[in-house]
Design an enzyme around this catalytic site. Structure first.
Site, mmCIF file in Angstrom:
data_model
loop_
_atom_site.group_PDB
_atom_site.id
_atom_site.type_symbol
_atom_site.label_atom_id
_atom_site.label_comp_id
_atom_site.label_asym_id
_atom_site.label_seq_id
_atom_site.Cartn_x
_atom_site.Cartn_y
_atom_site.Cartn_z
ATOM 1 N N LYS A 1 13.014 -46.223 -39.596
ATOM 2 C CA LYS A 1 13.605 -47.421 -39.477
ATOM 3 C C LYS A 1 12.164 -48.412 -39.233
ATOM 4 O O LYS A 1 11.662 -48.215 -38.409
ATOM 5 C CB LYS A 1 14.422 -47.525 -38.623
ATOM 6 N N HIS A 2 12.435 -49.229 -40.306
ATOM 7 C CA HIS A 2 11.247 -50.309 -40.230
ATOM 8 C C HIS A 2 9.842 -49.742 -39.973
ATOM 9 O O HIS A 2 8.879 -50.084 -39.197
ATOM 10 C CB HIS A 2 11.268 -51.486 -38.976
ATOM 11 N N ASN B 1 1.061 -50.034 -29.642
ATOM 12 C CA ASN B 1 0.947 -48.849 -29.137
ATOM 13 C C ASN B 1 2.002 -47.831 -29.003
ATOM 14 O O ASN B 1 3.180 -48.273 -28.997
ATOM 15 C CB ASN B 1 0.619 -49.301 -27.551
ATOM 16 N N HIS C 1 -1.634 -49.898 -36.922
ATOM 17 C CA HIS C 1 -1.267 -51.555 -36.619
ATOM 18 C C HIS C 1 -0.467 -51.648 -37.790
ATOM 19 O O HIS C 1 -0.662 -50.985 -38.908
ATOM 20 C CB HIS C 1 -2.508 -52.271 -36.548
#
Length: 529
Positions: A280-281, A423, A529
């Site tokens: 998800k996302h 993180n 990231h």
């Protein structure tokens, strides 16, 4: 129309001969004189369509194994001459140059040659020289010349000729010129990137990227953003190469999330275990391995059943009917797998909006390659993160070494953490995630969120204690302080895997010993990231 240019002579030289004969015949029937080269000329002539050999135009034979055939003033002069320019007209008359009004070229199949793993010599021979030179010449002179680099545009030419008494329009020629330059740019980028890789040049002075439109999208991440999906031709199984069996068009977010899901599922060797990733996302909300896809799916779903709603499901094995019947019980956007059996396909067909993608294989998590990201005024390139935990030398740094089960779960958790936004903290137990903390500015916050997720999952399952009890925890980067590790211990984790490398490693190790944790260091970080 003042911008109309009557099409009298066309030069055709194509590698991909799809639709060639029908197009050549259609041009000839409209009174267009055809000029051609090599295999293209032979194919047209054998079809009974009148065609002139380019050697008869230039006065030179093809030579050097076909490397030299169109690099001649009578070709380039015919493409570049500006009509109604007195000096150009005089030069054409003096040197016997006739205008060429249409150029049809598709290039040697360089990208396909690389994709099939050809050797150096074969790949070099599939670098087209004359084709790009002619394309650029014709595109520059689009005021007078139409250039076609894609078989899909044959119809546009014929339609224009019929609508404008045998002429092309400036609007069409401009559109074709833009496409022509984009094609040669993408072609050159493929060549330059292949050469950079072949000679071991990681950061060449110039770096180019190119792709072909797969499909325009309704919008990007948000409805006010325009978007399109472009294919680079990289031969890596995934969303870009998959066959869509059913379902509505993929959205921008679907493509991004599906790629993330399938790359994660591919971390698990299908000869060893079945594995399922629910995304998800672009973050995993549940990942598991199991004796079957059904077993793995149900374990993955149990990690975060709330977030899984409307997610992407990726599998590392052929989808079977039993697993399909479980997946369709909740709303799912996309299922991606190497293959699916007919019964599974039939079950999914009942959900008409559910997209099913079949890739024919899994991407190799160890294979290199480039990833690219745009920033204002620039592009960031890097090698794909192809580090695999199975290849790492794990170092036990605590008084207690992990048990065999803990070690297996530690490797599992670190495999998943590689695909969680930093993180990243991943709790895992018995080959399944039980809590995931992603994308937080503080590692301790990620640890706490993952623990909270584990507690919520236990409540959803009606269990008396958090799923994190007796789990292991993976961190994508070192713990800068002991607080993140202590949060994991407090949640019930018994073992930790992390890269190490902090100035305070000794403090973290001491804290692990005091908490009775086993800890191993990988020496490899997995920032994402």
């Amino acid at each position: 129309m003042t911008d109309a240019r009557v099409l009298k002579r066309a030069l055709l030289s194509v590698s991909d001969k799809t639709g060639l004969i029908d197009f050549a015949r259609a041009l000839a029937s409209r009174g267009v004189t055809l000029i051609s080269t090599g295999g293209t000329r032979k194919a047209i002539a054998e079809a009974g369509v009148p065609v002139i050999d380019v050697s008869d135009v230039t006065g030179f034979p093809e030579m050097m194994d076909g490397r030299v055939k169109t690099l001649h003033p009578k070709v380039h002069g015919g493409l570049l001459a500006i009509r109604e320019n007195p000096e150009h007209e005089a030069a054409m008359l003096a040197h016997g140059i006739e205008p060429i009004d249409l150029l049809v070229v598709n290039l040697y199949p360089f990208e396909a040659t690389v994709a099939k793993g050809a050797g150096w010599e074969e790949t070099i021979e599939n670098i087209d020289i004359g084709g790009p030179a002619m394309i650029r010449a014709a595109a520059k002179n689009h005021d007078d010349v139409a250039v076609v680099v894609d078989v899909a545009d044959y119809g546009s030419i014929l339609k224009a000729l019929d609508a404008h008494s045998g002429a092309t329009t400036l609007a069409l020629r401009k559109k074709l010129a833009q496409k022509a330059y984009a094609r040669t740019a993408a072609y050159d980028s493929a060549i330059s990137n292949w050469l950079a890789q072949a000679i071991g040049e990681d950061t060449p002075e110039y770096r180019a990227v190119g792709g072909k439109l797969s499909e325009p999208m309704r919008y990007g991440e948000n409805p006010h953003q325009k978007a399109g999906f472009y294919l680079t031709g990289e031969n890596r199984p995934g969303v870009a190469t998959a066959r869509q069996v059913q379902g509505k068009q993929l959205s921008y977010n679907n493509v991004n999330d599906t790629d993330a899901a399938f790359e994660l599922a591919a971390e698990f060797d299908p000869t060893r275990t079945a594995a399922v990733a629910i995304i998800k996302h672009s973050n995993p909300c549940g990942v598991a391995e199991g004796a079957s896809l059904t077993d793995a799916y149900l374990k993955a779903l149990a990690c975060d059943p709330v977030s899984a709603f409307g997610g992407i499901v990726a599998l590392n094995k052929k989808l079977d009917a039993q697993a399909a019947s479980e997946i369709v019980k909740i709303f799912t956007e996309v299922i991606i797998a190497p293959d699916a059996d007919e019964e599974a396909i039939a079950l999914i067909a009942a959900k008409k909006n559910l997209r099913l993608l079949l890739t024919g294989g899994l991407p190799d998590p160890r294979k290199g390659g480039l990833t690219v990201r745009s920033v204002s005024g620039g592009l960031l390139f890097q090698g794909r993160d192809n580090a695999v935990v199975d290849d790492m030398e794990l170092k036990v740094v605590t008084k207690r070494a992990p048990s065999a089960q803990e070690l297996a779960d530690l490797k599992f958790a670190f495999r998943v953490a590689k695909h969680v936004k930093s993180n990243a903290i991943v709790y895992a137990k018995d080959g399944a995630t039980v809590g995931v903390g992603a994308g937080q500015m503080s590692r301790v916050d990620s640890s706490r969120i993952a623990a909270w997720k584990a507690a919520e999952a236990a409540k959803a399952a009606g269990l008396p204690e958090s799923l994190a009890k007796g789990s292991v925890v993976a961190s994508d980067a070192f713990f800068p302080f002991a607080d993140g590790l202590l949060a994991a211990a407090e949640a019930g984790a018994t073992a930790v895997i992390q890269p190490g490398g902090s100035m305070r490693d000794e403090d973290v190790i001491k804290a692990a010993d005091e908490a009775g944790l086993a800890m191993v260091l990988t020496g490899h970080r997995h920032f994402r990231h």
